[in-house]
Design an enzyme around this catalytic site. Structure first.
Site, PDB file in Angstrom:
ATOM      1  N   GLY A 179     -42.567 -49.358 -35.115  1.00  0.00           N
ATOM      2  CA  GLY A 179     -43.913 -48.796 -34.991  1.00  0.00           C
ATOM      3  C   GLY A 179     -44.569 -48.578 -36.336  1.00  0.00           C
ATOM      4  O   GLY A 179     -43.922 -48.637 -37.385  1.00  0.00           O
ATOM      5  N   HIS A 233     -53.406 -65.821 -40.594  1.00  0.00           N
ATOM      6  CA  HIS A 233     -52.935 -66.875 -41.495  1.00  0.00           C
ATOM      7  C   HIS A 233     -54.085 -67.708 -42.065  1.00  0.00           C
ATOM      8  O   HIS A 233     -53.858 -68.741 -42.667  1.00  0.00           O
ATOM      9  CB  HIS A 233     -51.893 -67.751 -40.789  1.00  0.00           C
ATOM     10  CG  HIS A 233     -50.599 -67.031 -40.525  1.00  0.00           C
ATOM     11  ND1 HIS A 233     -49.618 -67.504 -39.704  1.00  0.00           N
ATOM     12  CD2 HIS A 233     -50.137 -65.838 -41.009  1.00  0.00           C
ATOM     13  CE1 HIS A 233     -48.592 -66.647 -39.677  1.00  0.00           C
ATOM     14  NE2 HIS A 233     -48.893 -65.623 -40.453  1.00  0.00           N
ATOM     15  N   ARG A 237     -50.446 -58.275 -44.282  1.00  0.00           N
ATOM     16  CA  ARG A 237     -49.150 -58.588 -43.691  1.00  0.00           C
ATOM     17  C   ARG A 237     -48.243 -57.370 -43.650  1.00  0.00           C
ATOM     18  O   ARG A 237     -47.443 -57.189 -42.722  1.00  0.00           O
ATOM     19  CB  ARG A 237     -48.508 -59.709 -44.509  1.00  0.00           C
ATOM     20  CG  ARG A 237     -47.206 -60.206 -43.946  1.00  0.00           C
ATOM     21  CD  ARG A 237     -46.829 -61.548 -44.558  1.00  0.00           C
ATOM     22  NE  ARG A 237     -45.538 -61.991 -44.058  1.00  0.00           N
ATOM     23  CZ  ARG A 237     -44.485 -62.213 -44.847  1.00  0.00           C
ATOM     24  NH1 ARG A 237     -44.585 -62.045 -46.156  1.00  0.00           N
ATOM     25  NH2 ARG A 237     -43.352 -62.614 -44.316  1.00  0.00           N
ATOM     26  N   HIS A 245     -45.942 -56.008 -40.548  1.00  0.00           N
ATOM     27  CA  HIS A 245     -44.501 -55.766 -40.634  1.00  0.00           C
ATOM     28  C   HIS A 245     -44.175 -54.305 -40.328  1.00  0.00           C
ATOM     29  O   HIS A 245     -43.190 -54.004 -39.667  1.00  0.00           O
ATOM     30  CB  HIS A 245     -43.976 -56.131 -42.027  1.00  0.00           C
ATOM     31  CG  HIS A 245     -43.800 -57.607 -42.226  1.00  0.00           C
ATOM     32  ND1 HIS A 245     -42.804 -58.147 -42.993  1.00  0.00           N
ATOM     33  CD2 HIS A 245     -44.512 -58.654 -41.749  1.00  0.00           C
ATOM     34  CE1 HIS A 245     -42.902 -59.480 -42.970  1.00  0.00           C
ATOM     35  NE2 HIS A 245     -43.933 -59.807 -42.241  1.00  0.00           N
ATOM     36  N   ASN A 278     -38.956 -59.776 -46.615  1.00  0.00           N
ATOM     37  CA  ASN A 278     -39.735 -58.922 -47.514  1.00  0.00           C
ATOM     38  C   ASN A 278     -39.978 -59.603 -48.861  1.00  0.00           C
ATOM     39  O   ASN A 278     -40.763 -59.133 -49.655  1.00  0.00           O
ATOM     40  CB  ASN A 278     -38.993 -57.611 -47.780  1.00  0.00           C
ATOM     41  CG  ASN A 278     -37.919 -57.778 -48.836  1.00  0.00           C
ATOM     42  OD1 ASN A 278     -37.647 -58.879 -49.292  1.00  0.00           O
ATOM     43  ND2 ASN A 278     -37.313 -56.696 -49.224  1.00  0.00           N
TER      44      ASN A 278
HETATM   45  C1  HEM Z   1     -47.185 -64.562 -34.813  1.00  0.00           C
HETATM   46  C2  HEM Z   1     -46.095 -64.427 -35.520  1.00  0.00           C
HETATM   47  C3  HEM Z   1     -46.070 -64.502 -37.019  1.00  0.00           C
HETATM   48  C4  HEM Z   1     -45.156 -65.177 -37.759  1.00  0.00           C
HETATM   49  C5  HEM Z   1     -43.977 -65.981 -37.227  1.00  0.00           C
HETATM   50  C6  HEM Z   1     -45.513 -65.010 -39.142  1.00  0.00           C
HETATM   51  C7  HEM Z   1     -44.793 -65.541 -40.205  1.00  0.00           C
HETATM   52  C8  HEM Z   1     -45.231 -65.537 -41.507  1.00  0.00           C
HETATM   53  C9  HEM Z   1     -44.546 -66.154 -42.616  1.00  0.00           C
HETATM   54  C10 HEM Z   1     -43.192 -66.859 -42.519  1.00  0.00           C
HETATM   55  C11 HEM Z   1     -45.312 -66.014 -43.715  1.00  0.00           C
HETATM   56  C12 HEM Z   1     -45.041 -66.547 -45.109  1.00  0.00           C
HETATM   57  C13 HEM Z   1     -44.309 -65.548 -45.966  1.00  0.00           C
HETATM   58  C14 HEM Z   1     -43.913 -66.158 -47.266  1.00  0.00           C
HETATM   59  O1  HEM Z   1     -43.085 -67.083 -47.280  1.00  0.00           O
HETATM   60  O2  HEM Z   1     -44.416 -65.736 -48.319  1.00  0.00           O
HETATM   61  C15 HEM Z   1     -46.481 -65.290 -43.320  1.00  0.00           C
HETATM   62  C16 HEM Z   1     -47.503 -64.946 -44.163  1.00  0.00           C
HETATM   63  C17 HEM Z   1     -48.545 -64.125 -43.805  1.00  0.00           C
HETATM   64  N1  HEM Z   1     -48.702 -63.512 -42.589  1.00  0.00           N
HETATM   65 FE1  HEM Z   1     -47.717 -63.937 -40.902  1.00  0.00          FE
HETATM   66  N2  HEM Z   1     -46.626 -64.242 -39.219  1.00  0.00           N
HETATM   67  C18 HEM Z   1     -47.004 -63.892 -37.953  1.00  0.00           C
HETATM   68  C19 HEM Z   1     -48.045 -63.075 -37.611  1.00  0.00           C
HETATM   69  C20 HEM Z   1     -48.846 -62.416 -38.522  1.00  0.00           C
HETATM   70  C21 HEM Z   1     -49.746 -61.337 -38.196  1.00  0.00           C
HETATM   71  C22 HEM Z   1     -49.913 -60.713 -36.821  1.00  0.00           C
HETATM   72  C23 HEM Z   1     -50.371 -60.990 -39.355  1.00  0.00           C
HETATM   73  C24 HEM Z   1     -51.387 -59.915 -39.612  1.00  0.00           C
HETATM   74  C25 HEM Z   1     -52.156 -59.398 -38.689  1.00  0.00           C
HETATM   75  C26 HEM Z   1     -49.865 -61.879 -40.383  1.00  0.00           C
HETATM   76  C27 HEM Z   1     -50.312 -61.909 -41.680  1.00  0.00           C
HETATM   77  C28 HEM Z   1     -49.825 -62.748 -42.667  1.00  0.00           C
HETATM   78  C29 HEM Z   1     -50.447 -62.908 -43.960  1.00  0.00           C
HETATM   79  C30 HEM Z   1     -51.751 -62.284 -44.404  1.00  0.00           C
HETATM   80  C31 HEM Z   1     -49.634 -63.769 -44.689  1.00  0.00           C
HETATM   81  C32 HEM Z   1     -49.835 -64.235 -46.139  1.00  0.00           C
HETATM   82  C33 HEM Z   1     -49.046 -63.307 -47.044  1.00  0.00           C
HETATM   83  C34 HEM Z   1     -49.184 -63.609 -48.528  1.00  0.00           C
HETATM   84  O3  HEM Z   1     -50.080 -64.352 -48.945  1.00  0.00           O
HETATM   85  O4  HEM Z   1     -48.370 -63.067 -49.295  1.00  0.00           O
HETATM   86  N3  HEM Z   1     -48.929 -62.697 -39.845  1.00  0.00           N
HETATM   87  N4  HEM Z   1     -46.407 -65.000 -41.979  1.00  0.00           N
HETATM   88  C1  LIG Z   2     -39.866 -55.908 -53.046  1.00  0.00           C
HETATM   89  C2  LIG Z   2     -38.469 -55.707 -52.579  1.00  0.00           C
HETATM   90  O1  LIG Z   2     -38.107 -54.623 -52.180  1.00  0.00           O
HETATM   91  N1  LIG Z   2     -37.686 -56.754 -52.625  1.00  0.00           N
HETATM   92  C3  LIG Z   2     -36.304 -56.743 -52.184  1.00  0.00           C
HETATM   93  C4  LIG Z   2     -36.111 -57.634 -51.002  1.00  0.00           C
HETATM   94  O2  LIG Z   2     -34.767 -57.761 -50.643  1.00  0.00           O
HETATM   95  C5  LIG Z   2     -33.916 -58.275 -51.643  1.00  0.00           C
HETATM   96  C6  LIG Z   2     -32.530 -58.375 -51.078  1.00  0.00           C
HETATM   97  O3  LIG Z   2     -32.521 -59.109 -49.905  1.00  0.00           O
HETATM   98  C7  LIG Z   2     -33.964 -57.351 -52.876  1.00  0.00           C
HETATM   99  O4  LIG Z   2     -33.176 -57.908 -53.913  1.00  0.00           O
HETATM  100  C8  LIG Z   2     -35.405 -57.198 -53.333  1.00  0.00           C
HETATM  101  O5  LIG Z   2     -35.477 -56.258 -54.370  1.00  0.00           O
END
Ligand code: HEM
Ligand SMILES: CC(=O)N[C@H]1CO[C@H](CO)[C@@H](O)[C@@H]1O
Ligand SMILES: *[C@@H]1O[C@H](CO)[C@@H](O)[C@H](O)[C@H]1NC(C)=O
Ligand SMILES: *[C@@H]1O[C@H](CO)[C@@H](O)[C@H](O)[C@H]1NC(C)=O
Ligand SMILES: *[C@@H]1O[C@H](CO)[C@@H](O)[C@H](O)[C@H]1NC(C)=O
Length: 328
Positions: free
Chosen positions: A76, A196, A66, A70, A98
């Site tokens: 970029g 996902h 992820r 980002h 983040n």
């Molecule tokens: C299409 C639009 C996308 C949206 C709206 C989106 C949104 C999100 C959100 C809201 C989360 C959950 C974060 C959290 O609450 O911890 C998430 C997790 C994740 N996203 Fe996306 N995402 C998108 C596309 C992508 C893309 C393109 C990738 C990588 C190529 C990606 C990889 C991941 C991964 C691996 C997680 C799990 C992260 C973890 O386990 O900590 N996502 N995404």
């Molecule tokens: C890992 C990291 O940098 N977390 C920061 C994300 O942003 C909040 C504020 O919005 C910070 O308090 C965290 O340290």
């Protein structure tokens, strides 16, 4: 024509020839084996350092993948996601999305290992791209060659995260637009959403779908009602801390289950469900959900290479950071 004028018109002719190259040449300048001469072991050092982490903590693969997404979508693929805020600037890192980006210390450890072998040669942006690739392949996902030579940016701006990164509440029109703005296709959107298949989400990324979808205490009709019951057990209203597996049961394994879930109306976010609202993305979801010979692994590898080129800095642009959290 006076010599001066001649020179001028020659120069502007040259400029016209050069400009398109300067404008669009960037990402195309990335190449395989970029560090072959300057740091021949870079890729194997990074692989080993990543393996040390993922073999013990496979769930870190998800946030590391992820992180690359980002990084690339905001300014970029220039490592701007890694920069710390300063007294006068709030960096991307401190934006709300983040909260769940983990793994900064992994990147730092990998960078230290590379710096030991070849100081000041390998960019943090390239390290993110390689660590993402390595992490995915270590949890049974596809492997792809990463064109290299990205340079690190010197700028990171908190507010850009909100304008450039799609929200989990985004609809299909917004998603297509935000991907198109990065030069990514509708197919790339469908394919990359398949990321996902691993990882977890905080409840607040989707709890509106469970409790108050249109402000009338209702649920999202596009989400499987049986799944809503299960999700409500995990996420009480207002919960901002609980983590939910996005691909329940196999959230540690990179497979094509994601598309099966989305096809069954069990995609966790509105942005996942939205893939059923466009003919092309829907066709891809249905195909991957139903086929026995999935093309997802190959497609994902291709789309990741494309995503990894978005807005990359090359040549004399940017710098090679000494420490990934700080500009030199
Ligand atoms: C299409 C639009 C996308 C949206 C709206 C989106 C949104 C999100 C959100 C809201 C989360 C959950 C974060 C959290 O609450 O911890 C998430 C997790 C994740 N996203 Fe996306 N995402 C998108 C596309 C992508 C893309 C393109 C990738 C990588 C190529 C990606 C990889 C991941 C991964 C691996 C997680 C799990 C992260 C973890 O386990 O900590 N996502 N995404
Ligand atoms: C890992 C990291 O940098 N977390 C920061 C994300 O942003 C909040 C504020 O919005 C910070 O308090 C965290 O340290
Ligand atoms: C960057 O910020 C993090 C979190 O505030 C901190 O732990 C880290 O030491 C900082 N890095 C540098 C190189 O200053
Ligand atoms: C998508 O969201 C935007 C912004 O909220 C809205 O203007 C648009 O009508 C929505 N499109 C669809 C197809 O729902
Ligand atoms: C649902 O949303 C409406 C409109 O935003 C709000 O007035 C109401 O308090 C919300 N209900 C709950 C239970 O959060």
């Amino acid at each position: 024509m006076a010599t001066g004028q001649k020179l001028l018109s020659f120069l502007s002719f040259q400029l016209i020839l050069l400009l398109p190259v300067l404008d669009h040449g960037n990402a195309q300048d990335l190449k395989l084996g970029y560090y072959q001469k300057t740091c021949p072991n870079a890729e194997s050092i990074i692989w080993k350092a990543t393996y040390r982490v993922i073999s013990r903590a496979p769930t870190l693969a998800a946030p590391l993948l992820r992180m690359h997404f980002h990084d690339c979508f905001v300014r970029g693929c220039d490592g701007s996601v890694l920069l710390n805020s300063t007294k006068t600037n709030q960096a991307e890192k401190d934006a709300i999305p983040n909260r769940s980006l983990r793994g900064y210390n992994v990147i730092d450890a990998v960078k230290s290992a590379v710096e030991e072998a070849c100081p000041g040669v390998v960019s943090c942006a390239d390290i993110i791209a390689l660590v993402a690739r390595d992490s995915v392949s270590m949890i049974h996902g596809p492997y792809w060659e990463v064109p290299l030579g990205r340079r690190d940016g010197r700028v990171s701006i908190l507010n850009e995260v909100f304008s450039e990164l799609p929200a989990p509440f985004a609809n299909i029109t917004q998603l297509k637009q935000m991907f198109a703005a990065k030069g990514l296709s509708v197919k790339d959107l469908a394919v990359l959403s398949g990321a996902h298949t691993i990882g977890t989400s905080h409840c607040n990324g989707f709890s509106n779908r469970l409790y108050n979808f249109t402000g009338k205490g209702d649920t999202d009709p596009s989400l499987d009602p049986n799944y809503i019951v299960k999700l409500k057990q995990k996420c009480k209203p207002g919960d901002t801390t609980t983590l939910v597996e996005m691909d329940p049961g196999s959230f540690r394994t990179f497979d094509e289950d994601y598309f099966t879930l989305v096809a069954k109306r069990r995609g966790l976010f509105q942005s996942d469900a939205a893939l059923l609202d466009d003919a092309e993305t829907k066709a891809y979801v249905i195909l991957e959900a139903s086929t026995h010979v999935s093309t997802f692994a190959k497609d994902f590898a291709e789309s990741m290479v494309k995503m990894g080129k978005v807005g990359a800095l090359t040549g004399e642009q940017g710098e090679i950071r000494k420490h990934c959290a700080l500009v030199n």
